[in-house]
Write an enzyme that holds these catalytic residues in place. Structure first.
Site, PDB file in Angstrom:
ATOM      1  N   ASP A  93      -8.573   4.284  -8.492  1.00 40.28           N
ATOM      2  CA  ASP A  93      -7.690   4.593  -7.363  1.00 40.28           C
ATOM      3  C   ASP A  93      -8.360   5.536  -6.376  1.00 40.28           C
ATOM      4  O   ASP A  93      -8.134   5.440  -5.165  1.00 40.28           O
ATOM      5  CB  ASP A  93      -6.403   5.257  -7.876  1.00 40.28           C
ATOM      6  CG  ASP A  93      -5.296   4.249  -8.118  1.00 40.28           C
ATOM      7  OD1 ASP A  93      -5.514   3.053  -7.884  1.00 40.28           O
ATOM      8  OD2 ASP A  93      -4.213   4.666  -8.566  1.00 40.28           O
ATOM      9  N   GLU A 137      -1.488  -5.887 -11.791  1.00 41.99           N
ATOM     10  CA  GLU A 137      -2.422  -5.372 -10.782  1.00 41.99           C
ATOM     11  C   GLU A 137      -3.520  -4.544 -11.445  1.00 41.99           C
ATOM     12  O   GLU A 137      -4.712  -4.776 -11.237  1.00 41.99           O
ATOM     13  CB  GLU A 137      -1.645  -4.516  -9.780  1.00 41.99           C
ATOM     14  CG  GLU A 137      -2.530  -3.876  -8.715  1.00 41.99           C
ATOM     15  CD  GLU A 137      -1.790  -2.867  -7.872  1.00 41.99           C
ATOM     16  OE1 GLU A 137      -2.266  -2.583  -6.744  1.00 41.99           O
ATOM     17  OE2 GLU A 137      -0.746  -2.330  -8.331  1.00 41.99           O
ATOM     18  N   HIS A 138      -3.121  -3.550 -12.227  1.00 41.83           N
ATOM     19  CA  HIS A 138      -4.052  -2.741 -13.020  1.00 41.83           C
ATOM     20  C   HIS A 138      -3.765  -3.017 -14.496  1.00 41.83           C
ATOM     21  O   HIS A 138      -2.621  -2.919 -14.930  1.00 41.83           O
ATOM     22  CB  HIS A 138      -3.850  -1.245 -12.773  1.00 41.83           C
ATOM     23  CG  HIS A 138      -3.900  -0.842 -11.331  1.00 41.83           C
ATOM     24  ND1 HIS A 138      -2.758  -0.746 -10.545  1.00 41.83           N
ATOM     25  CD2 HIS A 138      -4.943  -0.494 -10.537  1.00 41.83           C
ATOM     26  CE1 HIS A 138      -3.104  -0.352  -9.326  1.00 41.83           C
ATOM     27  NE2 HIS A 138      -4.422  -0.196  -9.285  1.00 41.83           N
ATOM     28  N   HIS A 165       3.791   6.827  -7.806  1.00 42.89           N
ATOM     29  CA  HIS A 165       3.486   6.253  -6.495  1.00 42.89           C
ATOM     30  C   HIS A 165       4.745   5.957  -5.705  1.00 42.89           C
ATOM     31  O   HIS A 165       4.850   6.262  -4.516  1.00 42.89           O
ATOM     32  CB  HIS A 165       2.715   4.937  -6.658  1.00 42.89           C
ATOM     33  CG  HIS A 165       1.229   5.083  -6.585  1.00 42.89           C
ATOM     34  ND1 HIS A 165       0.576   5.653  -5.525  1.00 42.89           N
ATOM     35  CD2 HIS A 165       0.259   4.698  -7.453  1.00 42.89           C
ATOM     36  CE1 HIS A 165      -0.721   5.625  -5.739  1.00 42.89           C
ATOM     37  NE2 HIS A 165      -0.946   5.059  -6.903  1.00 42.89           N
ATOM     38  N   HIS A 190     -15.274 -44.423  12.725  1.00 45.43           N
ATOM     39  CA  HIS A 190     -16.111 -43.785  11.705  1.00 45.43           C
ATOM     40  C   HIS A 190     -17.276 -44.704  11.320  1.00 45.43           C
ATOM     41  O   HIS A 190     -18.418 -44.272  11.181  1.00 45.43           O
ATOM     42  CB  HIS A 190     -15.273 -43.470  10.453  1.00 45.43           C
ATOM     43  CG  HIS A 190     -14.448 -42.228  10.553  1.00 45.43           C
ATOM     44  ND1 HIS A 190     -13.420 -42.095  11.441  1.00 45.43           N
ATOM     45  CD2 HIS A 190     -14.511 -41.062   9.858  1.00 45.43           C
ATOM     46  CE1 HIS A 190     -12.862 -40.906  11.297  1.00 45.43           C
ATOM     47  NE2 HIS A 190     -13.507 -40.247  10.337  1.00 45.43           N
ATOM     48  N   GLN A 241       0.869   6.209 -12.496  1.00 48.84           N
ATOM     49  CA  GLN A 241       1.097   5.142 -11.528  1.00 48.84           C
ATOM     50  C   GLN A 241       2.545   5.117 -11.064  1.00 48.84           C
ATOM     51  O   GLN A 241       2.825   4.824  -9.898  1.00 48.84           O
ATOM     52  CB  GLN A 241       0.729   3.799 -12.158  1.00 48.84           C
ATOM     53  CG  GLN A 241       0.352   2.710 -11.164  1.00 48.84           C
ATOM     54  CD  GLN A 241      -0.955   2.998 -10.453  1.00 48.84           C
ATOM     55  OE1 GLN A 241      -1.743   3.834 -10.894  1.00 48.84           O
ATOM     56  NE2 GLN A 241      -1.195   2.337  -9.331  1.00 48.84           N
TER      57      GLN A 241
END
Length: 429
Positions: free
Chosen positions: A354, A320-321, A255, A413, A252
């Protein structure tokens, strides 16, 4: 070993920087881009394409012939792998959609309520270019939209994106594809230009400028979420495999230099072994320049005093993961609350999701997993309620509605609540 600000948690390796505070202030520039595109349309988009993407482009939309050419140039095995991923994402999205059902219920005698599941009319999918042709990116945003029944899917990708990305958008089912990147793409899809139609919702990840642009246009147009730099954390006990954990963290980290990666464990020996393994693997990783910078600045390894502290710290991070490498991963996973997507057991690597296994990789970051999940087929439909009443229903709800309106001083109303009841009573007499 140093203490962290969180009770019961000690750093073996602390991050050097904060990914949240390092989200450089881009608000002013993005606001300028959005205002310019909104006022000047395609002209402004061309200016920003030349300035930021070094692209002198006159016609933004990819033609059918160009789509076919990109498809023809796609490596046959890459196409098969892409179609494999598309089918898996489609299957999972279809299964999810099947759980979202229309509703009709009579809550009181004569009071009928329900909801419809209505696909959004037009969706804009931002497809990042990045340093590599990430063919999974269009799959994750476009395929669920088509499964949900969205009428028109617009894809925008940077003009310098790899041609294979056009093929990926095409195979995923994009109705129209435009070569526009960055904040200017978000502005174009939000407000429309002479050539780009305005959409109802924008989805997809991007850099800080794309993220900020999505934040600023939200309101008239919907967005999926605000996603920052990617994240992966592993929670592990003494059964964790140091080589496997280090490999997944670095997978990861390659990235982006701002990727946040970490290990949360109750075992000091594992923590130290992973630290050594990361350093060893960086010596041979071809993407080490990126991964090493991410690891130094944002990587962390923490040792927790017990399982409860490990769970609490993981939920604070809301990664996130989130991978679970414990003796009983299934049981442990049920104790976790905050994450974007969960990977249970050492065989479930983030890389599978992914690329091709079927769950969506567009996920919340920077703690947003505490209140939202990731992109899914449900993001492309609206749950819109309705009701209808017969005379018995009016008898049930009109008196309390009229009384409540009167107590609030809302005479209009009260009259609206009472009118139908009065007419029914007059007709009965």
């Amino acid at each position: 070993m140093t203490n962290s600000p969180f009770p019961g948690v000690t750093y073996v390796k602390a991050p050097e920087r904060s990914s949240i505070s390092d989200n450089a202030p881009v608000e002013t520039l993005v606001a300028e881009i959005i205002a310019n595109v909104r006022a000047n349309g395609d002209k402004a988009v061309r200016e920003y394409s030349a300035k930021f993407d070094k692209s002198d482009i006159d016609v933004f939309e990819v033609t059918p012939a160009e789509r076919e050419a990109a498809l023809a140039e796609l490596d046959p095995q890459t196409r098969r792998d892409t179609e494999f991923a598309i089918e898996n994402v489609r299957k999972f999205a279809q299964a999810q959609l099947a759980t979202i059902l229309p509703l009709e219920v009579e809550t009181l005698p004569g009071v009928h309520m329900g909801h419809r599941v209505i696909p959004i009319h037009r969706v804009g999918c931002y497809v990042p270019g990045g340093r590599y042709p990430l063919l999974s990116a269009p799959i994750m945003t476009i395929v669920p939209a088509k499964v949900a029944g969205v009428d028109e899917v617009i894809a925008c990708l940077p003009p310098n994106a790899h041609k294979a990305m056009i093929a990926g958008c095409h195979l995923s089912g994009a109705d129209r594809i435009f070569r526009i990147g960055g904040a200017q793409a978000i502005a174009a899809m939000a407000y429309g230009t002479e050539t780009v139609p305005a959409v109802n919702k924008i989805v997809g990840p991007g850099n800080a400028f794309v993220n900020e642009a999505k934040r600023q246009v939200f309101g008239p147009v919907g967005i999926d979420q605000l996603a920052g730099p990617s994240e992966i954390f592993v929670v592990a006990d003494k059964t964790g495999d140091a080589e496997m954990i280090a490999t997944d963290l670095l997978a990861q980290a390659e990235h982006d230099i701002r990727t946040r990666v970490g290990l949360i464990t109750t075992d000091k020996a594992l923590a130290e072994a992973v630290l050594k393994e990361v350093e060893a693997q960086l010596q041979t990783l071809s993407t080490a320049n990126t991964a090493r910078e991410a690891w130094i600045n944002y990587g962390e390894i923490t040792v927790c005093e017990d399982e409860a502290a490990m769970i609490a710290y993981s939920d604070l991070i809301a990664a996130e993961h989130l991978q679970v490498h414990t003796a009983d991963a299934q049981a442990f996973a049920k104790k976790l609350r905050n994450y974007g997507s969960l990977f249970i057991g050492e065989l479930a690597s983030v890389v599978y999701s992914d690329k091709c296994s079927g769950t969506n990789h567009t996920l919340p970051t920077m703690g947003a997993g505490a209140y939202t999940g990731g992109l899914w087929v449900g993001a492309y439909v609206k749950i819109a309620t309705h009701q209808w009443l017969d005379e018995e229903g009016v008898k049930q709800v009109a008196p309390p509605a009229a009384r409540q309106s009167a107590s609030e001083g809302l005479e209009g109303h009260r009259r609206a609540a009472q009118l139908r009841l009065d007419r029914m009573q007059a007709k009965a007499n």
